[in-house]
Design a protein around this motif. Structure first.
Motif, short mmCIF file in Angstrom:
data_model
loop_
_atom_site.label_atom_id
_atom_site.label_comp_id
_atom_site.label_asym_id
_atom_site.label_seq_id
_atom_site.Cartn_x
_atom_site.Cartn_y
_atom_site.Cartn_z
N ALA A 13 29.11 46.56 32.62
CA ALA A 13 29.38 46.45 31.10
C ALA A 13 29.81 45.25 30.60
CB ALA A 13 30.94 46.79 32.62
N PHE A 14 29.71 44.21 30.96
CA PHE A 14 29.53 42.93 30.41
C PHE A 14 28.89 42.79 29.05
CE2 PHE A 14 28.08 38.47 29.69
CZ PHE A 14 29.15 38.19 29.16
N LEU A 15 28.02 43.15 29.57
CA LEU A 15 26.40 44.10 28.21
C LEU A 15 26.58 44.78 27.45
CD1 LEU A 15 23.20 43.03 30.31
CD2 LEU A 15 24.19 41.28 28.51
N ILE A 16 27.74 45.84 27.90
CA ILE A 16 27.81 47.16 26.34
C ILE A 16 29.11 46.91 25.83
CG2 ILE A 16 28.92 49.76 26.60
CD1 ILE A 16 25.60 49.26 27.31
N GLY A 17 29.83 46.23 27.16
CA GLY A 17 30.80 45.40 26.13
C GLY A 17 31.60 44.87 25.11
N ILE A 18 30.16 43.48 25.31
CA ILE A 18 30.26 42.21 23.79
C ILE A 18 29.69 42.95 23.17
CG2 ILE A 18 28.80 40.44 24.12
CD1 ILE A 18 31.18 40.02 25.27
N VAL A 19 27.83 44.07 23.80
CA VAL A 19 27.16 44.59 22.49
C VAL A 19 28.39 45.27 21.87
CG1 VAL A 19 25.25 46.08 22.22
CG2 VAL A 19 25.05 44.46 23.58
N MET A 20 28.68 46.37 22.15
CA MET A 20 30.38 46.87 21.46
C MET A 20 30.76 46.46 20.27
SD MET A 20 28.54 50.07 21.72
CE MET A 20 29.91 51.23 20.58
N LEU A 22 30.31 42.85 19.22
CA LEU A 22 29.68 42.54 18.39
C LEU A 22 29.13 42.99 17.39
CD1 LEU A 22 26.96 39.76 20.23
CD2 LEU A 22 29.61 39.36 19.04
N GLN A 23 28.30 44.40 17.79
CA GLN A 23 28.16 45.43 16.23
C GLN A 23 29.10 45.91 15.13
OE1 GLN A 23 28.40 49.12 15.78
NE2 GLN A 23 30.49 49.03 16.81
N ASN A 24 30.35 46.38 16.09
CA ASN A 24 31.53 45.98 14.76
C ASN A 24 31.37 44.64 13.31
OD1 ASN A 24 33.25 48.27 15.03
ND2 ASN A 24 33.15 46.97 17.40
N TYR A 25 31.14 43.39 13.74
CA TYR A 25 30.79 42.62 12.53
C TYR A 25 28.86 42.66 12.67
CZ TYR A 25 34.59 41.58 15.53
OH TYR A 25 36.57 41.67 15.51
N ILE A 26 28.52 43.55 12.73
CA ILE A 26 27.22 43.13 12.14
C ILE A 26 26.99 44.61 10.65
CG2 ILE A 26 24.59 43.19 12.07
CD1 ILE A 26 25.13 42.60 15.11
N PRO A 27 27.46 44.47 9.93
CA PRO A 27 27.40 45.31 8.45
C PRO A 27 25.30 45.89 8.59
CG PRO A 27 27.67 43.81 7.65
CD PRO A 27 28.19 42.91 8.82
N LYS A 29 22.42 48.93 9.01
CA LYS A 29 21.72 50.65 9.44
C LYS A 29 21.71 49.92 11.12
CE LYS A 29 18.97 54.19 8.25
NZ LYS A 29 18.30 54.33 7.39
N GLU A 30 20.69 49.18 11.66
CA GLU A 30 20.83 49.60 13.22
C GLU A 30 21.75 49.95 13.82
OE1 GLU A 30 19.29 47.62 10.73
OE2 GLU A 30 17.26 48.57 10.89
N SER A 31 22.96 48.37 13.08
CA SER A 31 24.19 48.69 14.32
C SER A 31 24.32 50.55 13.74
CB SER A 31 24.80 47.72 13.41
OG SER A 31 26.05 47.42 14.01
N GLN A 32 24.88 50.66 12.94
CA GLN A 32 25.52 52.35 12.70
C GLN A 32 24.65 52.58 13.70
OE1 GLN A 32 25.90 52.96 8.38
NE2 GLN A 32 27.44 50.83 8.38
#
Length: 223
Positions: A13-20, A22-27, A29-32
């Motif tokens: 839960a911690f890893l997935i939460g942090i990654v999700m 952070l991905q909002n602040y990484i514009p 194609k891989e992030s999307q």
């Protein structure tokens, strides 16, 4: 067992939460693409959760029938309805088949029953409104007046009450439909936005508690 039951779920839960987050602040194609893949996984997990929910529903109602608890006849209705709708969907197709058995059950049984329940709900709303609008305090009096103006401004008879007031100029603001619009668009909208703001803060707070392992009730046990 403690490690498998608590530490691993909290870590995931911690890893997935942090990654999700952070991905909002990484514009990129891989992030999307990553966010799209995670949404697919959410749908897959939701499908399995639905199966668990159905199993829990059947288990709970079968237990009531077995123990012959009060109202166990309604449990029979729930189980039979579940079986009939499932078979109707498997045999006659789902809602995509408008002439199928499933659509017939949905349109001519479920929809009228839902309409009946909501019709009954209207009486409860009227009862609650009567208790809330009794002018016992200044605040209740303001609520009563605002509610009456808002309701009158939504119906033609309300417009007729102040139809003698000119529809132009500053006097137009005294027309009941104009006052009603102001109540709905200014004070009501402000209150609604404040409620939604509070809901958003609550969601963020709960999400952070889950990510950092403070909130663990989703694993059962309540700790």
């Amino acid at each position: 067992m403690q490690f498998l039951k608590k530490n691993i779920p909290v870590t995931i839960a911690f890893l997935i939460g942090i990654v999700m987050i952070l991905q909002n602040y990484i514009p990129s194609k891989e992030s999307q693409e990553f966010a799209k893949d995670m949404n697919i996984w959410v749908e897959i997990i939701a499908a399995f959760a639905l199966l668990i929910g159905v199993q829990s529903l059947i288990h709970n109602h079968l237990g009531k029938i077995k123990r012959r608890q009060a109202g166990y006849g309604f449990s029979w209705v729930v189980i039979l309805s579940l079986v009939i709708m499932t078979l109707a969907g498997l045999i006659g197709g789902g809602v995509e088949n408008p002439t199928g058995l499933y659509s017939w059950f949905f349109l001519y049984m479920q929809v009228p029953m839902q309409a009946t329940v909501f019709s009954i709900l209207a009486f409860y709303i009227a009862s609650a409104a009567y208790r809330a609008f009794r002018a016992k305090t200044p605040e209740a009096t303001m609520l009563l007046i605002a509610a009456a103006i808002a309701m009158l401004g939504r119906v033609p008879v309300g417009e007729q009450i102040t139809s003698f007031i000119p529809d132009e100029g500053i006097l137009r603001n005294l027309r009941i439909e104009v006052i009603s619009d102001w109540l709905l668009n200014i004070p009501n909208a402000a209150g609604f936005r404040a409620v939604m703001f509070g809901v958003g803060l609550g969601i963020i707070s709960t999400s952070l508690r889950i990510i950092f392992g403070i909130e663990r009730t989703y694993m059962g046990g309540g700790d």
